[in-house]
Design a protein around this motif. Structure first.
Motif, mmCIF file in Angstrom:
data_model
loop_
_atom_site.group_PDB
_atom_site.id
_atom_site.type_symbol
_atom_site.label_atom_id
_atom_site.label_comp_id
_atom_site.label_asym_id
_atom_site.label_seq_id
_atom_site.Cartn_x
_atom_site.Cartn_y
_atom_site.Cartn_z
ATOM 1 N N GLY A 7 0.817 -1.212 0.000
ATOM 2 C CA GLY A 7 0.000 0.000 0.000
ATOM 3 C C GLY A 7 0.849 1.259 0.000
ATOM 4 O O GLY A 7 0.400 2.325 0.413
ATOM 5 N N GLY A 8 2.066 1.154 -0.500
ATOM 6 C CA GLY A 8 3.007 2.264 -0.437
ATOM 7 C C GLY A 8 2.690 3.431 -1.344
ATOM 8 O O GLY A 8 3.305 4.491 -1.224
ATOM 9 N N ALA A 9 1.746 3.263 -2.267
ATOM 10 C CA ALA A 9 1.324 4.383 -3.111
ATOM 11 C C ALA A 9 0.116 5.106 -2.532
ATOM 12 O O ALA A 9 -0.383 6.056 -3.126
ATOM 13 C CB ALA A 9 1.002 3.895 -4.522
ATOM 14 N N GLY A 10 -0.340 4.637 -1.386
ATOM 15 C CA GLY A 10 -1.489 5.255 -0.742
ATOM 16 C C GLY A 10 -1.098 6.413 0.156
ATOM 17 O O GLY A 10 0.048 6.866 0.169
ATOM 18 N N PHE A 11 -2.041 6.860 0.927
ATOM 19 C CA PHE A 11 -1.864 8.030 1.788
ATOM 20 C C PHE A 11 -0.769 7.814 2.838
ATOM 21 O O PHE A 11 0.289 8.462 2.807
ATOM 22 C CB PHE A 11 -3.213 8.367 2.426
ATOM 23 N N ILE A 12 -0.981 6.890 3.760
ATOM 24 C CA ILE A 12 0.015 6.658 4.807
ATOM 25 C C ILE A 12 1.272 6.062 4.195
ATOM 26 O O ILE A 12 2.398 6.437 4.551
ATOM 27 C CB ILE A 12 -0.555 5.742 5.905
ATOM 28 N N GLY A 13 1.102 5.132 3.274
ATOM 29 C CA GLY A 13 2.242 4.441 2.689
ATOM 30 C C GLY A 13 3.218 5.368 2.001
ATOM 31 O O GLY A 13 4.436 5.253 2.183
ATOM 32 N N SER A 14 2.716 6.315 1.214
ATOM 33 C CA SER A 14 3.625 7.211 0.489
ATOM 34 C C SER A 14 4.342 8.160 1.442
ATOM 35 O O SER A 14 5.498 8.533 1.206
ATOM 36 C CB SER A 14 2.876 7.982 -0.592
ATOM 37 N N ASN A 15 3.681 8.559 2.510
ATOM 38 C CA ASN A 15 4.365 9.348 3.538
ATOM 39 C C ASN A 15 5.472 8.537 4.193
ATOM 40 O O ASN A 15 6.583 9.044 4.427
ATOM 41 C CB ASN A 15 3.366 9.818 4.595
ATOM 42 N N LEU A 16 5.195 7.270 4.479
ATOM 43 C CA LEU A 16 6.200 6.411 5.094
ATOM 44 C C LEU A 16 7.376 6.178 4.153
ATOM 45 O O LEU A 16 8.541 6.204 4.583
ATOM 46 C CB LEU A 16 5.566 5.073 5.485
ATOM 47 N N VAL A 17 7.092 5.939 2.882
ATOM 48 C CA VAL A 17 8.152 5.716 1.895
ATOM 49 C C VAL A 17 9.098 6.908 1.865
ATOM 50 O O VAL A 17 10.328 6.756 1.855
ATOM 51 C CB VAL A 17 7.547 5.455 0.505
ATOM 52 N N ARG A 18 8.558 8.113 1.828
ATOM 53 C CA ARG A 18 9.404 9.310 1.801
ATOM 54 C C ARG A 18 10.325 9.385 3.012
ATOM 55 O O ARG A 18 11.511 9.702 2.893
ATOM 56 C CB ARG A 18 8.521 10.570 1.736
ATOM 57 N N ARG A 19 9.788 9.099 4.160
ATOM 58 C CA ARG A 19 10.601 9.188 5.381
ATOM 59 C C ARG A 19 11.650 8.076 5.442
ATOM 60 O O ARG A 19 12.766 8.301 5.913
ATOM 61 C CB ARG A 19 9.688 9.137 6.605
ATOM 62 N N ALA A 20 11.299 6.902 4.970
ATOM 63 C CA ALA A 20 12.266 5.797 4.961
ATOM 64 C C ALA A 20 13.409 6.093 3.998
ATOM 65 O O ALA A 20 14.587 5.860 4.312
ATOM 66 C CB ALA A 20 11.567 4.496 4.581
ATOM 67 N N LEU A 21 13.077 6.617 2.822
ATOM 68 C CA LEU A 21 14.117 6.974 1.854
ATOM 69 C C LEU A 21 15.027 8.070 2.408
ATOM 70 O O LEU A 21 16.249 8.056 2.185
ATOM 71 C CB LEU A 21 13.481 7.431 0.546
ATOM 72 N N ALA A 22 14.445 9.021 3.136
ATOM 73 C CA ALA A 22 15.233 10.111 3.707
ATOM 74 C C ALA A 22 16.240 9.603 4.730
ATOM 75 O O ALA A 22 17.255 10.254 4.990
ATOM 76 C CB ALA A 22 14.307 11.146 4.345
ATOM 77 N N GLN A 23 15.950 8.414 5.300
ATOM 78 C CA GLN A 23 16.872 7.822 6.257
ATOM 79 C C GLN A 23 17.872 6.876 5.588
ATOM 80 O O GLN A 23 18.630 6.197 6.267
ATOM 81 C CB GLN A 23 16.088 7.082 7.344
ATOM 82 N N GLY A 24 17.833 6.827 4.256
ATOM 83 C CA GLY A 24 18.795 6.014 3.525
ATOM 84 C C GLY A 24 18.402 4.560 3.375
ATOM 85 O O GLY A 24 19.231 3.730 2.985
ATOM 86 N N TRP A 25 17.149 4.229 3.639
ATOM 87 C CA TRP A 25 16.696 2.851 3.509
ATOM 88 C C TRP A 25 16.367 2.542 2.055
ATOM 89 O O TRP A 25 16.024 3.424 1.264
ATOM 90 C CB TRP A 25 15.461 2.603 4.366
ATOM 91 N N GLU A 26 16.441 1.261 1.715
ATOM 92 C CA GLU A 26 15.987 0.770 0.421
ATOM 93 C C GLU A 26 14.537 0.345 0.556
ATOM 94 O O GLU A 26 14.196 -0.389 1.492
ATOM 95 C CB GLU A 26 16.859 -0.410 -0.021
ATOM 96 N N VAL A 27 13.693 0.797 -0.357
ATOM 97 C CA VAL A 27 12.252 0.598 -0.188
ATOM 98 C C VAL A 27 11.635 -0.025 -1.432
ATOM 99 O O VAL A 27 11.849 0.441 -2.550
ATOM 100 C CB VAL A 27 11.532 1.933 0.114
ATOM 101 N N GLY A 28 10.868 -1.083 -1.211
ATOM 102 C CA GLY A 28 10.007 -1.643 -2.237
ATOM 103 C C GLY A 28 8.568 -1.337 -1.899
ATOM 104 O O GLY A 28 8.202 -1.222 -0.722
#
Length: 309
Positions: A7-28
């Motif tokens: 659900g990473g393209a959804g509301f909460i998911g896309s917010n989480l993806v942005r924050r995870a990427l900002a911390q240098g994580w790899e995200v699928g």
């Protein structure tokens, strides 16, 4: 750190993806884009697995090499589940079971699952503790109760590190209006900025524990970093209690606009009041300070204004 956000393209998911990427994580991201938006991921360095949770081959590919899964994919909305209860069950209950099973087979270290405060249903207690009895009032709520219980059962039966959060009323940027099942805050903001009436089901005294999406994401990332687990569900809200009338007043103050309010009959399946007991959450995540409703509404309004130009 490599994580999968369903659900990473959804509301909460896309917010989480942005924050995870900002911390240098790899995200699928695994998303069928039925309620999420590809545009929410524009410009983000993610691997998108487009398709359904119910596709075992796709799910296996998405879980390959992943250290943690944050399972946010769901078919939300109480009214939608009343119109089509089977789809809610398949996505929310069966889908969660398949995610847990694939995580177990793939050797994923941790699975975090989003449940819902709607599971409390007819229980009138305020605030609502995780050890209070539950009595779901809608097919959606039943499907989320099944999802969280599968999550806890996989912890007990298979030793999988899991955590089931009961989300309350999450709001913030990337939560869109413009569809029949939109949540109350984006619907109110959209109508207010368009100078249209705000539709209130009931007399406006029903109340919710609104939680800003940035706070939710902070908790989720802290849970992944710390491999946090719990043998019981955990409320993900901080014990606020805001009526719809108070929400309208807060939006009026934030915008300087005075809306017309249209009161309509209450909807079937809606819970009249919701407020979390946040004791367990604060114990597990003592360093998280929630964003206030006022500040969260300001960020939300800024995003809506940018979206509408």
């Amino acid at each position: 750190m490599k994580i999968l956000v369903t659900g990473g393209a959804g509301f909460i998911g896309s917010n989480l993806v942005r924050r995870a990427l900002a911390q240098g994580w790899e995200v699928g991201v695994l998303d069928n884009l039925s309620t999420g938006y590809r545009a929410n991921l524009d410009g983000l360095d993610v691997e998108l697995f487009e398709g359904s949770l119910l596709d075992p081959d796709l799910l296996a590919r998405a879980c390959s090499g992943v250290e943690a899964v944050v399972h946010l994919a769901a078919l939300g909305s109480v009214p939608r589940s009343i119109v089509d209860p089977v789809s809610s069950h398949l996505t929310n209950a069966t889908g969660t079971l398949l995610v847990l099973e694939q995580a177990r087979r793939s050797g994923v270290g941790q699975v975090i699952v989003s449940s819902s405060s709607s599971v409390y249903g007819m229980n009138p207690a305020l605030p609502k503790s995780e050890r209070e009895w539950v009595r779901p009032m809608s097919p959606y709520a039943v499907s989320k109760l099944a999802a969280e219980q599968y999550t806890l059962a996989y912890q007990q039966s298979f030793g999988l590190t899991t955590l089931a959060f009961r989300f309350f009323n999450v709001f913030g940027p990337y939560q869109r209006a413009g569809h029949v099942y939109a949540a109350v805050i984006p619907k109110f903001v959209d109508a207010l900025l368009a100078d249209e009436p705000l539709v209130v089901f009931g007399d406006g005294t029903s109340s919710r524990d609104f939680t800003y999406v940035g706070t939710v994401c902070e908790v989720l990332l802290a849970a992944v970093r710390g491999r946090v687990t719990s043998p019981e569900p955990v409320n993900l809200a901080f014990g606020t209690n805001t009526t719809l009338l108070n929400l309208i007043a807060a939006l009026t103050e934030a915008t300087g606009l005075t809306p017309e309010v249209s009161f309509q009959a209450p909807r079937s399946g809606d819970v009249p009041h919701s407020q979390a007991d946040s004791t367990r959450l604060r114990t597990l995540f003592p360093d998280v300070s929630p964003v206030t409703l006022t500040e969260g509404l300001r960020h939300t309004l800024d995003w809506f204004r940018e979206l509408t130009g």
